[in-house]
Design a protein around this motif. Sequence first.
Motif, PDB file in Angstrom:
ATOM      1  N   PRO A 257       0.815  -1.222   0.000  1.00 44.08           N
ATOM      2  CA  PRO A 257       0.000   0.000   0.000  1.00 44.08           C
ATOM      3  C   PRO A 257       0.853   1.280   0.000  1.00 44.08           C
ATOM      4  O   PRO A 257       0.461   2.293  -0.570  1.00 44.08           O
ATOM      5  CB  PRO A 257      -0.826  -0.090   1.287  1.00 44.08           C
ATOM      6  CG  PRO A 257      -0.756  -1.509   1.709  1.00 44.08           C
ATOM      7  CD  PRO A 257       0.507  -2.080   1.153  1.00 44.08           C
ATOM      8  N   ILE A 258       2.027   1.190   0.604  1.00 49.06           N
ATOM      9  CA  ILE A 258       2.931   2.348   0.635  1.00 49.06           C
ATOM     10  C   ILE A 258       3.480   2.590  -0.769  1.00 49.06           C
ATOM     11  O   ILE A 258       3.573   3.737  -1.219  1.00 49.06           O
ATOM     12  CB  ILE A 258       4.068   2.118   1.654  1.00 49.06           C
ATOM     13  CG1 ILE A 258       3.496   1.777   3.031  1.00 49.06           C
ATOM     14  CG2 ILE A 258       4.968   3.353   1.741  1.00 49.06           C
ATOM     15  CD1 ILE A 258       4.517   1.287   4.041  1.00 49.06           C
ATOM     16  N   VAL A 259       3.828   1.518  -1.467  1.00 50.58           N
ATOM     17  CA  VAL A 259       4.312   1.639  -2.847  1.00 50.58           C
ATOM     18  C   VAL A 259       3.241   2.294  -3.714  1.00 50.58           C
ATOM     19  O   VAL A 259       3.532   3.218  -4.482  1.00 50.58           O
ATOM     20  CB  VAL A 259       4.691   0.254  -3.433  1.00 50.58           C
ATOM     21  CG1 VAL A 259       5.057   0.361  -4.897  1.00 50.58           C
ATOM     22  CG2 VAL A 259       5.829  -0.362  -2.637  1.00 50.58           C
ATOM     23  N   ARG A 260       2.007   1.831  -3.575  1.00 50.20           N
ATOM     24  CA  ARG A 260       0.914   2.414  -4.375  1.00 50.20           C
ATOM     25  C   ARG A 260       0.741   3.906  -4.078  1.00 50.20           C
ATOM     26  O   ARG A 260       0.555   4.714  -4.993  1.00 50.20           O
ATOM     27  CB  ARG A 260      -0.384   1.657  -4.116  1.00 50.20           C
ATOM     28  CG  ARG A 260      -0.398   0.283  -4.733  1.00 50.20           C
ATOM     29  CD  ARG A 260      -1.793  -0.359  -4.645  1.00 50.20           C
ATOM     30  NE  ARG A 260      -1.795  -1.642  -5.295  1.00 50.20           N
ATOM     31  CZ  ARG A 260      -1.919  -2.800  -4.651  1.00 50.20           C
ATOM     32  NH1 ARG A 260      -2.068  -2.827  -3.337  1.00 50.20           N
ATOM     33  NH2 ARG A 260      -1.917  -3.933  -5.323  1.00 50.20           N
ATOM     34  N   ALA A 261       0.796   4.272  -2.793  1.00 51.73           N
ATOM     35  CA  ALA A 261       0.665   5.685  -2.419  1.00 51.73           C
ATOM     36  C   ALA A 261       1.830   6.505  -2.961  1.00 51.73           C
ATOM     37  O   ALA A 261       1.641   7.626  -3.441  1.00 51.73           O
ATOM     38  CB  ALA A 261       0.583   5.817  -0.902  1.00 51.73           C
ATOM     39  N   LEU A 262       3.024   5.945  -2.918  1.00 55.74           N
ATOM     40  CA  LEU A 262       4.191   6.653  -3.441  1.00 55.74           C
ATOM     41  C   LEU A 262       4.050   6.879  -4.946  1.00 55.74           C
ATOM     42  O   LEU A 262       4.300   7.972  -5.440  1.00 55.74           O
ATOM     43  CB  LEU A 262       5.460   5.834  -3.133  1.00 55.74           C
ATOM     44  CG  LEU A 262       6.752   6.435  -3.648  1.00 55.74           C
ATOM     45  CD1 LEU A 262       7.876   6.154  -2.674  1.00 55.74           C
ATOM     46  CD2 LEU A 262       7.120   5.918  -5.020  1.00 55.74           C
ATOM     47  N   LEU A 263       3.649   5.849  -5.669  1.00 51.74           N
ATOM     48  CA  LEU A 263       3.484   5.983  -7.116  1.00 51.74           C
ATOM     49  C   LEU A 263       2.430   7.020  -7.451  1.00 51.74           C
ATOM     50  O   LEU A 263       2.594   7.802  -8.400  1.00 51.74           O
ATOM     51  CB  LEU A 263       3.154   4.626  -7.747  1.00 51.74           C
ATOM     52  CG  LEU A 263       4.298   3.601  -7.706  1.00 51.74           C
ATOM     53  CD1 LEU A 263       3.780   2.225  -8.125  1.00 51.74           C
ATOM     54  CD2 LEU A 263       5.457   4.041  -8.569  1.00 51.74           C
ATOM     55  N   GLU A 264       1.348   7.040  -6.698  1.00 51.00           N
ATOM     56  CA  GLU A 264       0.318   8.044  -6.906  1.00 51.00           C
ATOM     57  C   GLU A 264       0.852   9.451  -6.618  1.00 51.00           C
ATOM     58  O   GLU A 264       0.610  10.385  -7.362  1.00 51.00           O
ATOM     59  CB  GLU A 264      -0.886   7.751  -6.023  1.00 51.00           C
ATOM     60  CG  GLU A 264      -2.055   8.705  -6.272  1.00 51.00           C
ATOM     61  CD  GLU A 264      -3.263   8.328  -5.433  1.00 51.00           C
ATOM     62  OE1 GLU A 264      -3.923   9.271  -4.956  1.00 51.00           O
ATOM     63  OE2 GLU A 264      -3.536   7.128  -5.273  1.00 51.00           O
ATOM     64  N   ARG A 265       1.627   9.554  -5.561  1.00 54.88           N
ATOM     65  CA  ARG A 265       2.183  10.853  -5.163  1.00 54.88           C
ATOM     66  C   ARG A 265       3.126  11.419  -6.224  1.00 54.88           C
ATOM     67  O   ARG A 265       3.049  12.586  -6.566  1.00 54.88           O
ATOM     68  CB  ARG A 265       2.907  10.692  -3.826  1.00 54.88           C
ATOM     69  CG  ARG A 265       3.685  11.890  -3.357  1.00 54.88           C
ATOM     70  CD  ARG A 265       2.752  12.923  -2.723  1.00 54.88           C
ATOM     71  NE  ARG A 265       3.487  14.016  -2.176  1.00 54.88           N
ATOM     72  CZ  ARG A 265       3.903  14.089  -0.915  1.00 54.88           C
ATOM     73  NH1 ARG A 265       3.632  13.126  -0.075  1.00 54.88           N
ATOM     74  NH2 ARG A 265       4.554  15.128  -0.517  1.00 54.88           N
ATOM     75  N   VAL A 266       4.027  10.590  -6.769  1.00 55.32           N
ATOM     76  CA  VAL A 266       4.992  11.101  -7.742  1.00 55.32           C
ATOM     77  C   VAL A 266       4.373  11.320  -9.108  1.00 55.32           C
ATOM     78  O   VAL A 266       4.909  12.071  -9.914  1.00 55.32           O
ATOM     79  CB  VAL A 266       6.261  10.214  -7.853  1.00 55.32           C
ATOM     80  CG1 VAL A 266       7.004  10.166  -6.535  1.00 55.32           C
ATOM     81  CG2 VAL A 266       5.952   8.825  -8.365  1.00 55.32           C
ATOM     82  N   SER A 267       3.227  10.684  -9.390  1.00 52.81           N
ATOM     83  CA  SER A 267       2.584  10.888 -10.686  1.00 52.81           C
ATOM     84  C   SER A 267       1.628  12.067 -10.685  1.00 52.81           C
ATOM     85  O   SER A 267       1.170  12.496 -11.728  1.00 52.81           O
ATOM     86  CB  SER A 267       1.838   9.617 -11.116  1.00 52.81           C
ATOM     87  OG  SER A 267       0.712   9.409 -10.291  1.00 52.81           O
ATOM     88  N   THR A 268       1.336  12.590  -9.479  1.00 50.59           N
ATOM     89  CA  THR A 268       0.445  13.731  -9.354  1.00 50.59           C
ATOM     90  C   THR A 268       1.262  14.996  -9.106  1.00 50.59           C
ATOM     91  O   THR A 268       1.983  15.046  -8.113  1.00 50.59           O
ATOM     92  CB  THR A 268      -0.538  13.522  -8.181  1.00 50.59           C
ATOM     93  OG1 THR A 268      -1.209  12.275  -8.370  1.00 50.59           O
ATOM     94  CG2 THR A 268      -1.540  14.655  -8.093  1.00 50.59           C
ATOM     95  N   PRO A 269       1.172  15.996  -9.977  1.00 49.82           N
ATOM     96  CA  PRO A 269       1.932  17.225  -9.734  1.00 49.82           C
ATOM     97  C   PRO A 269       1.537  17.868  -8.413  1.00 49.82           C
ATOM     98  O   PRO A 269       0.369  17.843  -8.038  1.00 49.82           O
ATOM     99  CB  PRO A 269       1.552  18.137 -10.911  1.00 49.82           C
ATOM    100  CG  PRO A 269       0.925  17.232 -11.930  1.00 49.82           C
ATOM    101  CD  PRO A 269       0.377  16.052 -11.198  1.00 49.82           C
ATOM    102  N   ALA A 270       2.546  18.412  -7.738  1.00 49.22           N
ATOM    103  CA  ALA A 270       2.294  19.052  -6.416  1.00 49.22           C
ATOM    104  C   ALA A 270       1.510  20.331  -6.562  1.00 49.22           C
ATOM    105  O   ALA A 270       1.513  20.988  -7.544  1.00 49.22           O
ATOM    106  CB  ALA A 270       3.618  19.320  -5.726  1.00 49.22           C
TER     107      ALA A 270
END
Length: 144
Positions: free
Chosen positions: A131-144
């Motif tokens: 679940p942490i990997v999924r959240a990380l991937l979502e975070r880096v693919s979404t512009p801040a």
Amino acid sequence: MTAVINVVGAAIVDSLDAPERLLVARRTAPPQFAGMWEFPGGKVESGETPENALHRELAEELGIEVQLGLELESGNAAGWALNERACMRVWFAEVTAGQPAALEDHDELRWVPLADQGEALALPWIPADLPIVRALLERVSTPA
């Protein structure tokens, strides 16, 4: 009631500003996790701050120094639940000194491209880390 075990992990990326790759580590032990991938890190010892523990663990396990970036928030102050007894807080980190090497607890390190989420998700992750990997991937693919 037993206290929660506090664990820290690093999402080591090639750049905190514009991450393109994630460094992952393959466990050698315990037997139920041997051969599975994880975020490097470990337990916070008594008297240590989580950040200091993470710096210590990365020096011991990988022989590196890092600059910590933002924490990958879980929505829980204790961090990401690993099991009924342990929670892990995860920070983005960038190597500032040393070359990552599998010194303790791991037999292989690998840089995984973040643009191809399928490659990262195809690895056999420790179940609590997925679940942490999924959240990380979502975070880096979404512009801040």
